[in-house]
Scaffold this active site. Structure first.
Site, PDB file in Angstrom:
ATOM      1  N   LYS A  22      -0.380 136.765  26.931  1.00 51.66           N
ATOM      2  CA  LYS A  22      -0.696 136.283  28.279  1.00 51.66           C
ATOM      3  C   LYS A  22       0.361 135.286  28.759  1.00 51.66           C
ATOM      4  CE  LYS A  22      -3.648 132.699  29.058  1.00 51.66           C
ATOM      5  NZ  LYS A  22      -3.088 131.729  30.023  1.00 51.66           N
ATOM      6  N   ASN A  23       0.689 134.319  27.899  1.00 51.17           N
ATOM      7  CA  ASN A  23       1.588 133.260  28.350  1.00 51.17           C
ATOM      8  C   ASN A  23       3.046 133.721  28.464  1.00 51.17           C
ATOM      9  OD1 ASN A  23      -0.580 131.597  28.516  1.00 51.17           O
ATOM     10  ND2 ASN A  23      -0.097 130.366  26.706  1.00 51.17           N
ATOM     11  N   ARG A  93      -3.531 128.306  37.231  1.00 55.75           N
ATOM     12  CA  ARG A  93      -2.460 127.322  37.266  1.00 55.75           C
ATOM     13  C   ARG A  93      -1.070 127.974  37.147  1.00 55.75           C
ATOM     14  NH1 ARG A  93      -0.785 122.050  36.138  1.00 55.75           N
ATOM     15  NH2 ARG A  93       1.065 122.072  34.858  1.00 55.75           N
ATOM     16  N   CYS A 117      -7.488 126.095  34.053  1.00 59.16           N
ATOM     17  CA  CYS A 117      -8.370 125.426  33.091  1.00 59.16           C
ATOM     18  C   CYS A 117      -8.398 123.932  33.327  1.00 59.16           C
ATOM     19  CB  CYS A 117      -7.836 125.647  31.677  1.00 59.16           C
ATOM     20  SG  CYS A 117      -8.330 127.177  30.933  1.00 59.16           S
ATOM     21  N   ARG A 122      -2.702 117.714  34.025  1.00 55.27           N
ATOM     22  CA  ARG A 122      -1.649 118.735  34.128  1.00 55.27           C
ATOM     23  C   ARG A 122      -0.812 118.609  35.401  1.00 55.27           C
ATOM     24  NH1 ARG A 122      -3.897 124.483  32.244  1.00 55.27           N
ATOM     25  NH2 ARG A 122      -2.220 124.519  30.775  1.00 55.27           N
ATOM     26  N   PRO A 123      -0.064 117.523  35.512  1.00 55.14           N
ATOM     27  CA  PRO A 123       0.781 117.373  36.695  1.00 55.14           C
ATOM     28  C   PRO A 123       1.932 118.382  36.706  1.00 55.14           C
ATOM     29  CG  PRO A 123       1.210 115.605  35.131  1.00 55.14           C
ATOM     30  CD  PRO A 123       0.104 116.428  34.549  1.00 55.14           C
ATOM     31  N   ILE A 124       2.646 118.427  37.839  1.00 58.59           N
ATOM     32  CA  ILE A 124       3.782 119.358  37.945  1.00 58.59           C
ATOM     33  C   ILE A 124       5.054 118.599  38.289  1.00 58.59           C
ATOM     34  CG2 ILE A 124       2.678 121.585  38.456  1.00 58.59           C
ATOM     35  CD1 ILE A 124       2.777 120.725  41.382  1.00 58.59           C
ATOM     36  N   ASP A 125       5.020 117.285  38.001  1.00 60.05           N
ATOM     37  CA  ASP A 125       6.161 116.443  38.362  1.00 60.05           C
ATOM     38  C   ASP A 125       7.472 116.922  37.725  1.00 60.05           C
ATOM     39  OD1 ASP A 125       4.706 115.645  36.015  1.00 60.05           O
ATOM     40  OD2 ASP A 125       6.003 113.889  35.875  1.00 60.05           O
ATOM     41  N   LEU A 126       7.406 117.439  36.484  1.00 59.51           N
ATOM     42  CA  LEU A 126       8.642 117.843  35.806  1.00 59.51           C
ATOM     43  C   LEU A 126       9.254 119.079  36.455  1.00 59.51           C
ATOM     44  CD1 LEU A 126       7.438 117.293  32.130  1.00 59.51           C
ATOM     45  CD2 LEU A 126       8.899 115.792  33.487  1.00 59.51           C
ATOM     46  N   ASP A 309      -3.273 125.310  21.772  1.00 59.71           N
ATOM     47  CA  ASP A 309      -4.228 126.368  22.114  1.00 59.71           C
ATOM     48  C   ASP A 309      -5.072 126.816  20.918  1.00 59.71           C
ATOM     49  OD1 ASP A 309      -3.121 126.207  24.588  1.00 59.71           O
ATOM     50  OD2 ASP A 309      -2.539 128.301  24.761  1.00 59.71           O
ATOM     51  N   VAL A 331      -0.840 117.089  23.037  1.00 65.54           N
ATOM     52  CA  VAL A 331      -0.196 117.797  24.156  1.00 65.54           C
ATOM     53  C   VAL A 331      -0.970 117.601  25.464  1.00 65.54           C
ATOM     54  CG1 VAL A 331       0.627 120.043  24.989  1.00 65.54           C
ATOM     55  CG2 VAL A 331       0.847 119.460  22.574  1.00 65.54           C
ATOM     56  N   ARG A 401     -10.181 135.452  31.040  1.00 69.29           N
ATOM     57  CA  ARG A 401      -8.869 135.230  31.663  1.00 69.29           C
ATOM     58  C   ARG A 401      -7.758 135.527  30.676  1.00 69.29           C
ATOM     59  NH1 ARG A 401      -8.095 129.522  32.634  1.00 69.29           N
ATOM     60  NH2 ARG A 401      -6.021 130.341  32.412  1.00 69.29           N
TER      61      ARG A 401
HETATM   62  C1  UD1 Z   1       1.465 126.394  28.799  1.00 72.51           C
HETATM   63  C2  UD1 Z   1       0.473 127.461  28.403  1.00 72.51           C
HETATM   64  C3  UD1 Z   1      -0.782 126.837  27.821  1.00 72.51           C
HETATM   65  C4  UD1 Z   1      -0.416 125.910  26.670  1.00 72.51           C
HETATM   66  C5  UD1 Z   1       0.649 124.900  27.097  1.00 72.51           C
HETATM   67  C6  UD1 Z   1       1.159 124.045  25.954  1.00 72.51           C
HETATM   68  C7  UD1 Z   1       0.978 129.205  30.007  1.00 72.51           C
HETATM   69  C8  UD1 Z   1       0.536 130.021  31.170  1.00 72.51           C
HETATM   70  N1  UD1 Z   1       0.139 128.245  29.584  1.00 72.51           N
HETATM   71  O1  UD1 Z   1       0.850 125.622  29.814  1.00 72.51           O
HETATM   72  O2  UD1 Z   1      -1.632 127.883  27.333  1.00 72.51           O
HETATM   73  O3  UD1 Z   1      -1.573 125.201  26.254  1.00 72.51           O
HETATM   74  O4  UD1 Z   1       1.788 125.590  27.659  1.00 72.51           O
HETATM   75  O5  UD1 Z   1       1.626 124.840  24.909  1.00 72.51           O
HETATM   76  O6  UD1 Z   1       2.040 129.438  29.446  1.00 72.51           O
HETATM   77  N2  UD1 Z   1       3.171 118.020  32.016  1.00 72.51           N
HETATM   78  C9  UD1 Z   1       3.570 116.970  32.822  1.00 72.51           C
HETATM   79  N3  UD1 Z   1       4.313 117.259  33.931  1.00 72.51           N
HETATM   80  C10 UD1 Z   1       4.659 118.534  34.256  1.00 72.51           C
HETATM   81  C11 UD1 Z   1       4.274 119.580  33.420  1.00 72.51           C
HETATM   82  C12 UD1 Z   1       3.522 119.297  32.296  1.00 72.51           C
HETATM   83  O7  UD1 Z   1       3.271 115.807  32.564  1.00 72.51           O
HETATM   84  O8  UD1 Z   1       5.335 118.723  35.278  1.00 72.51           O
HETATM   85  C13 UD1 Z   1       2.351 117.720  30.828  1.00 72.51           C
HETATM   86  C14 UD1 Z   1       0.977 118.384  30.903  1.00 72.51           C
HETATM   87  O9  UD1 Z   1       0.076 117.611  31.645  1.00 72.51           O
HETATM   88  C15 UD1 Z   1       0.603 118.487  29.458  1.00 72.51           C
HETATM   89  C16 UD1 Z   1       1.951 118.732  28.770  1.00 72.51           C
HETATM   90  O10 UD1 Z   1       2.959 118.310  29.693  1.00 72.51           O
HETATM   91  O11 UD1 Z   1       0.057 117.282  29.001  1.00 72.51           O
HETATM   92  C17 UD1 Z   1       2.202 120.160  28.371  1.00 72.51           C
HETATM   93  O12 UD1 Z   1       2.138 120.990  29.506  1.00 72.51           O
HETATM   94  P1  UD1 Z   1       3.012 122.318  29.652  1.00 72.51           P
HETATM   95  O13 UD1 Z   1       3.835 122.507  28.436  1.00 72.51           O
HETATM   96  O14 UD1 Z   1       3.682 122.269  30.971  1.00 72.51           O
HETATM   97  O15 UD1 Z   1       1.887 123.424  29.684  1.00 72.51           O
HETATM   98  P2  UD1 Z   1       1.729 124.614  30.698  1.00 72.51           P
HETATM   99  O16 UD1 Z   1       3.054 125.224  30.971  1.00 72.51           O
HETATM  100  O17 UD1 Z   1       0.869 124.207  31.824  1.00 72.51           O
END
Ligand code: UD1
Length: 422
Positions: A22-23, A93, A117, A122-126, A309, A331, A401
């Site tokens: 899936k991922n 997401r 979920c 789970r911010p998207i700042d990065l 996960d 994480v 999902r």
């Molecule tokens: C992906 C996986 C999810 C898995 C996760 C970690 C998919 C579709 N989902 O989620 O199943 O649990 O990797 O292995 O591939 N973060 C920030 N800022 C950002 C982005 C992330 O602070 O801009 C933080 C998140 O809040 C979290 C951590 O970084 O605490 C890891 O998130 P990330 O690796 O981005 O996970 P996803 O890509 O959302």
């Protein structure tokens, strides 16, 4: 609303063929936006999240054909709009993963705030910092985020991620494919899904090196073409079945998987006393017989560390072994919601912040529980397989999902699980 009814099932035995990941498939589908030629993706699992991504690509103007045997043909020749609607993005997401490719291809992308979920903020700042570093202007307003390329297109740059975010690495990598000049992503995520995406992009004509290490180099190219690619097997699904074998003290053979991708799970299961062996036919997991399985401590980390996960399914297993195990989640800040549900089933788990202490060897009892997220839902099914009586799991749409043919595969190895509509 549908529910799962799970009953104590005895040892699970037999073979499980692992589905495409899936991922991995979601970022691959998003990356098809970069080309105006057809892409063919094989081993695509039938999942709700995949359906959402199909709907998003169609809403942008794409043509999608699901062919036999899990082959998906995606043609993004016409992009009618570079905006993804709220009702689609709020369902998943990972919809946000279209942002990088849209920005690269169209010079503009507008996406509503992502859903998915509820496992933390789970911010998207990065992701946004990465797009900005490539020269994009970011507008965050009300419920949407818009990114606009500078005149002449995105410009390659060195980007250091504060945390090796999987999604941010994928999004920035996709955006950088058509940028002018060379981009470096440092402290990049190293997950197998990143490598799969880079392999697919390279087949399309991108020039990416270093995927799977902490520094990824992307030399911008003028255009990319169509490509065919097979999705890697789902290491999280594989890990879930490894634990299904372990918790029920069964014997399972997992086929179509990459043993290297589940190394940390293998290591922890072995430490606990489960046999995990690589054979010519696949990965063999044996927890049968009179063996004593013992407590193990674990800490989730970005790949190649222990996967977040699998933390919840592993915790279900730990409730059934002798001794006290400590589980630390690093994480996601809010990924221990299954603890309350497991405790309702008679488990003895105490939490403090991101740490859980699991006192094993309890006899679990069936109860009415809620799948609070995708993997937590799977964890409750595993617990239900060894709990006395019936475990009734609601909100199973989370599970559906992300796990292909979930009840079918579990029933085939002896699990007593039923899906009922209320
Ligand atoms: C992906 C996986 C999810 C898995 C996760 C970690 C998919 C579709 N989902 O989620 O199943 O649990 O990797 O292995 O591939 N973060 C920030 N800022 C950002 C982005 C992330 O602070 O801009 C933080 C998140 O809040 C979290 C951590 O970084 O605490 C890891 O998130 P990330 O690796 O981005 O996970 P996803 O890509 O959302």
């Amino acid at each position: 609303m549908a529910k799962f009814l799970v009953q104590k099932s005895g040892p699970l035995n037999g073979e499980v063929v692992i589905s495409g990941a899936k991922n991995a498939v979601l970022p691959l589908m998003a990356a098809t936006i970069l080309s105006d030629e057809e892409c063919r993706i094989s081993d695509v699992p039938q999942l709700r999240d995949v359906d959402v991504m199909k709907d998003i690509l169609k809403s942008l103007g794409g043509e999608i054909k699901a062919e036999n045997d899990g082959v998906l043909a995606v043609n993004m020749k016409k992009i009618e709009k570079c905006e993804a609607d709220y009702d689609l993005v709020s369902r998943m997401r990972a919809s946000f993963l279209i942002m990088g490719s849209l920005l690269g291809r169209c010079g503009r992308a507008k996406v509503y705030m992502p859903g998915g979920c509820t496992i933390g903020a789970r911010p998207i700042d990065l992701h946004l910092k990465g797009f900005e570093a490539l020269g994009a202007e970011i507008i965050v307003k009300d419920n949407f985020i818009e990114a606009i390329s500078p005149e002449g297109g995105l410009k390659g740059e060195s980007i250091y991620l504060d945390f090796p975010s999987v999604g941010a690495t994928e999004n920035i990598m996709a955006a950088a494919v058509l940028a002018n000049g060379t981009t470096y992503i440092e402290n990049a995520a190293e997950e197998p899904e990143i490598v799969d995406l880079a392999n697919f992009l390279n087949k399309m004509g991108a020039r990416i090196k270093g995927a799977g290490t902490d520094t990824i180099k992307i030399e911008g190219v003028e255009r990319v073409h169509g490509a065919s690619h097979t999705v890697i097997p789902d290491r999280i699904e594989a890990g879930t079945y490894m634990l299904a074998g372990a918790i029920t003290r069964g014997t399972l053979l997992l086929k179509n998987m990459v043993p290297d991708h589940v190394k940390p799970i293998t290591a922890k299961l072995r430490e606990s006393g489960v046999t995990v062996e690589l054979t010519d036919e696949g990965l063999y997991v044996d927890a049968s017989g009179d063996r004593k399985l013992t407590a193990v401590d674990l800490k989730t980390l970005p790949y190649p560390g222990f996967p977040t996960d699998i933390q919840s399914p592993f915790m279900s297993f730990l409730t059934t072994v002798e001794g006290s195990s400590t589980v630390i989640e690093t994480v996601f800040e809010n990924r221990l919601m299954h603890v309350a549900e497991l405790n309702r089933m008679g488990a003895n788990i105490m939490t403090e912040g991101n740490k859980a202490v699991v006192q094993g060897c309890k006899n679990l009892e069936g109860a009415q529980v809620i799948a609070t997220d995708l993997r937590a839902g799977a964890a409750l099914v595993l617990a239900g397989l060894v709990a006395s009586g019936t475990t009734e799991i609601s909100e199973i749409y989370h599970i559906e999902r992300g796990y292909e043919k979930f009840t079918e595969k579990f029933r085939a190895i002896g699990a007593n699980i039923m899906r009922v509509e209320e």
